[in-house]
Design a protein around this motif. Structure first.
Motif, PDB file in Angstrom:
ATOM      1  N   THR A  36      -3.210  16.319  -7.513  1.00  0.00           N
ATOM      2  CA  THR A  36      -3.302  14.891  -7.812  1.00  0.00           C
ATOM      3  C   THR A  36      -4.342  14.265  -6.898  1.00  0.00           C
ATOM      4  O   THR A  36      -4.333  14.493  -5.683  1.00  0.00           O
ATOM      5  N   LEU A  37      -5.247  13.506  -7.497  1.00  0.00           N
ATOM      6  CA  LEU A  37      -6.226  12.739  -6.730  1.00  0.00           C
ATOM      7  C   LEU A  37      -5.834  11.274  -6.783  1.00  0.00           C
ATOM      8  O   LEU A  37      -5.595  10.725  -7.864  1.00  0.00           O
ATOM      9  N   VAL A  38      -5.757  10.650  -5.621  1.00  0.00           N
ATOM     10  CA  VAL A  38      -5.347   9.254  -5.506  1.00  0.00           C
ATOM     11  C   VAL A  38      -6.571   8.401  -5.223  1.00  0.00           C
ATOM     12  O   VAL A  38      -7.306   8.642  -4.257  1.00  0.00           O
ATOM     13  N   ARG A  39      -6.772   7.424  -6.060  1.00  0.00           N
ATOM     14  CA  ARG A  39      -7.932   6.539  -5.948  1.00  0.00           C
ATOM     15  C   ARG A  39      -7.814   5.666  -4.701  1.00  0.00           C
ATOM     16  O   ARG A  39      -6.746   5.124  -4.404  1.00  0.00           O
ATOM     17  N   PRO A  40      -8.907   5.465  -3.967  1.00  0.00           N
ATOM     18  CA  PRO A  40      -8.849   4.581  -2.800  1.00  0.00           C
ATOM     19  C   PRO A  40      -8.839   3.117  -3.214  1.00  0.00           C
ATOM     20  O   PRO A  40      -9.250   2.763  -4.335  1.00  0.00           O
ATOM     21  N   ALA A  41      -8.370   2.283  -2.317  1.00  0.00           N
ATOM     22  CA  ALA A  41      -8.317   0.847  -2.615  1.00  0.00           C
ATOM     23  C   ALA A  41      -9.718   0.260  -2.718  1.00  0.00           C
ATOM     24  O   ALA A  41      -9.973  -0.634  -3.533  1.00  0.00           O
ATOM     25  N   ALA A  42     -10.641   0.768  -1.901  1.00  0.00           N
ATOM     26  CA  ALA A  42     -12.007   0.232  -1.890  1.00  0.00           C
ATOM     27  C   ALA A  42     -12.987   1.300  -2.370  1.00  0.00           C
ATOM     28  O   ALA A  42     -12.845   2.476  -2.042  1.00  0.00           O
ATOM     29  N   LEU A  43     -13.970   0.873  -3.144  1.00  0.00           N
ATOM     30  CA  LEU A  43     -14.994   1.778  -3.658  1.00  0.00           C
ATOM     31  C   LEU A  43     -16.350   1.425  -3.075  1.00  0.00           C
ATOM     32  O   LEU A  43     -17.365   1.348  -3.774  1.00  0.00           O
ATOM     33  N   ASP A  44     -16.387   1.205  -1.772  1.00  0.00           N
ATOM     34  CA  ASP A  44     -17.613   0.777  -1.103  1.00  0.00           C
ATOM     35  C   ASP A  44     -18.422   2.000  -0.650  1.00  0.00           C
ATOM     36  O   ASP A  44     -18.567   2.283   0.535  1.00  0.00           O
ATOM     37  N   GLY A  45     -18.920   2.723  -1.608  1.00  0.00           N
ATOM     38  CA  GLY A  45     -19.736   3.904  -1.357  1.00  0.00           C
ATOM     39  C   GLY A  45     -20.176   4.472  -2.686  1.00  0.00           C
ATOM     40  O   GLY A  45     -20.006   3.854  -3.743  1.00  0.00           O
ATOM     41  N   ASP A  97       2.868  20.104  -1.048  1.00  0.00           N
ATOM     42  CA  ASP A  97       4.296  20.216  -1.328  1.00  0.00           C
ATOM     43  C   ASP A  97       4.481  21.400  -2.269  1.00  0.00           C
ATOM     44  O   ASP A  97       4.364  21.274  -3.485  1.00  0.00           O
ATOM     45  N   GLY A  98       4.762  22.571  -1.695  1.00  0.00           N
ATOM     46  CA  GLY A  98       4.832  23.776  -2.496  1.00  0.00           C
ATOM     47  C   GLY A  98       3.477  24.083  -3.100  1.00  0.00           C
ATOM     48  O   GLY A  98       2.480  24.233  -2.388  1.00  0.00           O
ATOM     49  N   THR A 157      -0.771  19.867  -4.577  1.00  0.00           N
ATOM     50  CA  THR A 157      -1.644  19.264  -3.571  1.00  0.00           C
ATOM     51  C   THR A 157      -1.959  17.835  -3.977  1.00  0.00           C
ATOM     52  O   THR A 157      -2.363  17.578  -5.114  1.00  0.00           O
ATOM     53  N   THR A 158      -1.774  16.920  -3.039  1.00  0.00           N
ATOM     54  CA  THR A 158      -2.143  15.522  -3.264  1.00  0.00           C
ATOM     55  C   THR A 158      -3.264  15.158  -2.307  1.00  0.00           C
ATOM     56  O   THR A 158      -3.145  15.368  -1.089  1.00  0.00           O
ATOM     57  N   VAL A 159      -4.341  14.642  -2.858  1.00  0.00           N
ATOM     58  CA  VAL A 159      -5.491  14.248  -2.048  1.00  0.00           C
ATOM     59  C   VAL A 159      -5.729  12.758  -2.233  1.00  0.00           C
ATOM     60  O   VAL A 159      -5.964  12.286  -3.354  1.00  0.00           O
ATOM     61  N   THR A 160      -5.626  12.025  -1.142  1.00  0.00           N
ATOM     62  CA  THR A 160      -5.999  10.613  -1.159  1.00  0.00           C
ATOM     63  C   THR A 160      -7.488  10.525  -0.843  1.00  0.00           C
ATOM     64  O   THR A 160      -7.951  11.052   0.177  1.00  0.00           O
ATOM     65  N   LEU A 161      -8.209   9.905  -1.741  1.00  0.00           N
ATOM     66  CA  LEU A 161      -9.660   9.870  -1.634  1.00  0.00           C
ATOM     67  C   LEU A 161     -10.143   8.690  -0.795  1.00  0.00           C
ATOM     68  O   LEU A 161      -9.430   7.703  -0.625  1.00  0.00           O
TER      69      LEU A 161
END
Length: 724
Positions: free
Chosen positions: A476-485, A496-497, A500-504
Motif C-alpha cells: 500500500t502506498l499512502v499519499r502525502p498531505a503535501a505535493l510540494d515537489g 506487517d507479515g 508493506t505500507t509505504v507513506t510517501l
C-alpha cells in the motif's frame, strides 16, 4: 515516410489519459470495471472482456487496474503445455510446461524468454519461467567437441553464434530463480562453461570487449549499414554495447555465486567484470553526444548509432555511473507516443526496429529512469506502455513511433512489418511497470517507490492510498498531505507479515526535460572510398569524413594523399548531415602488401618482417540463408612459425552470398620465419544436442561446421594497431 509536417503534428499532440479512458489521435479506449473484478475494454481493436485476475491493482484508475488484469490474462494465454515452430521437429508439438512467445509465435526463444523473466515473470510464475529457461539449455552432441552445458544462441544472422552472441542474456533471467537447488546447480555449470567458451571465442583482449551483434536488434538491415545485409562478418567482428553489458552482468553473477560456493574463481570473475566495465566506458562512451554508442567497428571505429535497450542495461547494471546514466537518458530522443528503440532512424527501412516503440524496451527505460530519478521520463514511459496496451487491446510486440499504431501505410516502408498480440516480453514489461514502476517492488523484495507527482491525479484521484496485491505479497502506498515537489519517494515503511505500507513524501529532483528536438534520420550511407597507390602515397578518393584504421582522419572532398606503407591500412567514410548527425560507415577498403596462399592444407609462408600480421580466408558457406541458421563455420587457424610458440587465431565464416572474406585473426612472427598454417575444428551451435530437433542444415542430420575455402591472405599490421 515520416515527414516534417507529420512530426510537428505528433510533437504538438498532448497525451490525454483519464481514470477510465484515454484519447489519442482521434481514437478512444475506455474501460468499465465490473463488481466481480472483471473488466470490459472498448477501443480501436474492438471489445475485450478481461476476467478477474489473481493479482490486483487498486487505484483511482479503472483503466490502469484493468490493463494490469489484461496483462495477466495475456500471460495466462501464453502459458502452454507444448510449443512448436516450423524450424523444429517439422512443426510437431514439443511438451513444455512453459510460456510461448506470443499469439503469432508458439515457440520459446532465449532472448525473448530471458528478458521476460527478468522483467518479473519469475515472480508471477516461477515454475514456467524455470521450465522455459531449462528448455533453452543444452549439452553437446558432437563427441569430438568439448563437453559442456550452454544456453542456446537461437538461429540468427549468418548461421548464429559467434555472429549473434547475446545468448548470455539467459543468465539475466536465471539469476532470479536460484532458490531451486537443482536449477541453481545447472545455472552454475552453464555459467562457468559459457563464460569460458565466450572468453575463448569472442573476447578480444586488446579491446577488452566481447564481439558480436547487438542484443534483440537482430534485423541487421534496420540497424547496421545496408552493405552488411549481404556480409555479416562486419557484425561478427564488431562490438555491441548491449551484448557486452550482458556479459558484465553474467561475470558479476559468476563472482557472487563463486563466493557463495567458496570457489577460487570468484576473484577472477570479479576482476574480469571490473575490467569489462572499464572497457565499456572507454570504448562506447561518446562524450560529444552524452550517450553510449550502440556498437563500434572491429577496429574501434565509432558509429553514430544508439539504442534504448543498450543504454538502459548500461544503467540498470551499474556500468554507467550516475552522471553518464543521467546524461544518456537526457540526450536520448523521445516522441509523444514513446521512446524509439534506435536513434537515429533509417529513412530507407520499413517500420520494425526502425521508427518503432517496443514495450519491453520501454519497461527497461522506465527502470533506468527510476534509478536516475527522472520523473518526466518515468511518466513518459508509463503513459506509453498504458496507451499502447489500451489502444491495441493486447500487449503488442511493437508500435509505430509516431502514431503508436500497429500498422502505418507508407508504401514499401509500411509497418510494423511483424507484430503479435500478447507478446511475452511486452506482457512482462506491463506487469513490471505496475509492480516496480509504480509500486516500487524491487527484485530483492524491498519497496522503493519513485513515483512522479504528475501521476497522482491518475493513480490516487481523491483517494489517500493505492494498493497492489500479489500472491503472498501486498503493498500500500499512502499519499502525502503535501505535493510540494516533483517525485514521491518513501518516507516511512512498515511491515506487517507479507504486507508493506509505504507513506510517501514529495521531494524535488533536478528536472531533465524530454529531448524532443532530435533530428529523425541519419544521412544515407556513403559509397566506399577509392584507394590507389601512387608511388610513396595512397591516393584516397571520396567525399565525407575519412576514418583510417578506425580513427577519424578528417574531412575529404575529392582526393587526399596519405603516406604509403606495406602494412594494412583500412579506410571508411561517413557523411555528416546539416544537423550534425553522421551516417553509418561506408564499406571498409583495406590496402597493403598482401600475400595470398592457395592449395591444400597445410599451407606455408615466410614472414617478410617482424611484427603482427592479419590473416583471413576467402570462403563460401551456403549451408543456410544469411538471415538465419546454426551453421556459421568456426575454425582455428593454427600457426606454427620458426622461433615462436604455436598460435591459434579464430576465423569465423558465416553463411555467405557467394565468396567473401572471413573474419580476420592475427598472429606474430619474426622476420624470415618459415610459418605453417593448418585449420583446426572450432565450435558452433549445431554441436549442441538441442539442435538435433532443427530441420535445417546442422540439425537432425548431425553437426555441421564447414565451408569451402579458397586463398589464405596475410598482411602486416601497423605497429600501433590495437585489434586484430
Amino acid at each position: 515516410m515520416l515527414t516534417v509536417a507529420l512530426l510537428a503534428t505528433a510533437l504538438a499532440t498532448t497525451p490525454s489519459i483519464h481514470a477510465d479512458y484515454l484519447d489519442w489521435h482521434s481514437q478512444r479506449a475506455a474501460i468499465t470495471a465490473n463488481a466481480d473484478g472483471s473488466y470490459v475494454l472498448n477501443g480501436p481493436a474492438g471489445e475485450r472482456r478481461i476476467p478477474a485476475s489473481t493479482a490486483t491493482a487498486q487505484t483511482a484508475s479503472p483503466l490502469f487496474d484493468g490493463l494490469f488484469a489484461m496483462a495477466q490474462d495475456d500471460l495466462k494465454r501464453d502459458s502452454v503445455t507444448s510449443i512448436k515452430d516450423g524450424a523444429f521437429d517439422n512443426d510437431r508439438p514439443m511438451p513444455c510446461h512453459c510460456f510461448e512467445t506470443g499469439a503469432s509465435w508458439h515457440y520459446v526463444w532465449t532472448r525473448d524468454l530471458s528478458y521476460s523473466v527478468d522483467l518479473g515473470l519469475w515472480r508471477f510464475d516461477p515454475a514456467r519461467s524455470r521450465n522455459g529457461l531449462e528448455f533453452k539449455l543444452s549439452g553437446v552432441r558432437d563427441k569430438n567437441a568439448p563437453a559442456g552445458l550452454y544456453p542456446m544462441q537461437d538461429t540468427g544472422s549468418g548461421g548464429s553464434w559467434p555472429i549473434s552472441t547475446d545468448r548470455i542474456v539467459w543468465f539475466l533471467g536465471a539469476r532470479h530463480l536460484l532458490n531451486d537447488r537443482a536449477f541453481a546447480d545447472k545455472t552454475w555449470q552453464a555459467l562457468n562453461d559459457t563464460l569460458a567458451q565466450d572468453r575463448r571465442y569472442i573476447f578480444d583482449p586488446a579491446m577488452g570487449l566481447y564481439r558480436g551483434e547487438t542484443s534483440f536488434l537482430d534485423w541487421r538491415q534496420q540497424t547496421y549499414p545496408e552493405w552488411a545485409a549481404s556480409d555479416v562478418t562486419f557484425i561478427g567482428h564488431s562490438f555491441a554495447l548491449s551484448t557486452n553489458v550482458l556479459h558484465y552482468d553474467a561475470l558479476r553473477l559468476a563472482a557472487r555465486l563463486a563466493t557463495q560456493r567458496h570457489d577460487p574463481r570468484a576473484a577472477t570473475y570479479a576482476a574480469q567484470a571490473a575490467a569489462l566495465k572499464q572497457a565499456i566506458n572507454t570504448h562506447f562512451w561518446r562524450a560529444d553526444r552524452g550517450m553510449y554508442m550502440s556498437y563500434i567497428g572491429g577496429n574501434g571505429m565509432p558509429v553514430e548509432a544508439y539504442d534504448l535497450l543498450g543504454l538502459s542495461l548500461a544503467i540498470t547494471s551499474g556500468v554507467a555511473d550516475e552522471a553518464r546514466a543521467r546524461s544518456s537518458l537526457t540526450h536520448y530522443p523521445a516522441w509523444p507516443a514513446g521512446s524509439p528503440v534506435i536513434w537515429p532512424e533509417r529513412a530507407d527501412q520499413p517500420i520494425y526496429h526502425n521508427r518503432a516503440i517496443w514495450p519491453f524496451v520501454s519497461a527497461y527505460a522506465l527502470r533506468a529512469a527510476r534509478i536516475t530519478q527522472q520523473p518526466e521520463l518515468i511518466a513518459h514511459e508509463l503513459h506509453s506502455l498504458l496507451r499502447g496496451a489500451a489502444l491495441a487491446g493486447s500487449n503488442m510486440e511493437n508500435f509505430d513511433l509516431v502514431t503508436q499504431s500497429t500498422h502505418v501505410d507508407d508504401g514499401k516502408l509500411s509497418g510494423p512489418v511483424v507484430d503479435s498480440k500478447r507478446q511475452l516480453w511486452s506482457v512482462a514489461g506491463y506487469l513490471d511497470m505496475v509492480s516496480e514502476g509504480v509500486f516500487g517492488l524491487e527484485d530483492n523484495g524491498e519497496v522503493k517507490p519513485e513515483l512522479p507527482v504528475s501521476l497522482v491525479p491518475l493513480l490516487f484521484g481523491t483517494h489517500g492510498r493505492i494498493s497492489l496485491k500479489l500472491p503472498g505479497r501486498s503493498i500500500t502506498l499512502v499519499r502525502p498531505a503535501a505535493l510540494d515537489g516533483n517525485l514521491l519517494v518513501a518516507d516511512r515503511t512498515t511491515q506487517d507479515g507479507q504486507h508493506t505500507t509505504v507513506t510517501l513524501k514529495a521531494i524535488h529532483v533536478a528536472s531533465s526535460p524530454l529531448r524532443t528536438d532530435a533530428p529523425t534520420y541519419a544521412p544515407p550511407t556513403p559509397a566506399a572510398p577509392v584507394v590507389v597507390r601512387d608511388g610513396t602515397h595512397w591516393q584516397v578518393h571520396g567525399d565525407g569524413v575519412l576514418y583510417v584504421n578506425g580513427h577519424r582522419h578528417g574531412t575529404i572532398h575529392g582526393q587526399l594523399a596519405l603516406p604509403w606503407s606495406p602494412a594494412q591500412q583500412c579506410f571508411n567514410l561517413t557523411h555528416v548531415g546539416k544537423d550534425g548527425v553522421a551516417s553509418l560507415p561506408s564499406p571498409t577498403i583495406c590496402v597493403g602488401d598482401t600475400a595470398s596462399i592457395s592449395g591444400t592444407w597445410p599451407r606455408t609462408w615466410t614472414a617478410p618482417s617482424t611484427g603482427r600480421f592479419r590473416a583471413w580466408l576467402d570462403y563460401s558457406n551456403h549451408h543456410g540463408s544469411i538471415e538465419t541458421g546454426v551453421t556459421a563455420a568456426v575454425k582455428w587457424l593454427h600457426v606454427s612459425c620458426a622461433g615462436s610458440a604455436p598460435q591459434d587465431t579464430l576465423l569465423v565464416m558465416p553463411h555467405s552470398v557467394g565468396q567473401q572474406a572471413s573474419t580476420p585473426g592475427s598472429f606474430t612472427a619474426q622476420a624470415g620465419a618459415h610459418c605453417t598454417f593448418a585449420l583446426k575444428q572450432g565450435f558452433n551451435m549445431s554441436d549442441l544436442a538441442h539442435f538435433a530437433h532443427y530441420t535445417g542444415a546442422g540439425g537432425s542430420a548431425g553437426p555441421l561446421n564447414e565451408a569451402d575455402y579458397d586463398a589464405l591472405h596475410i598482411v602486416a599490421l601497423p605497429k600501433d594497431a590495437a585489434t586484430p
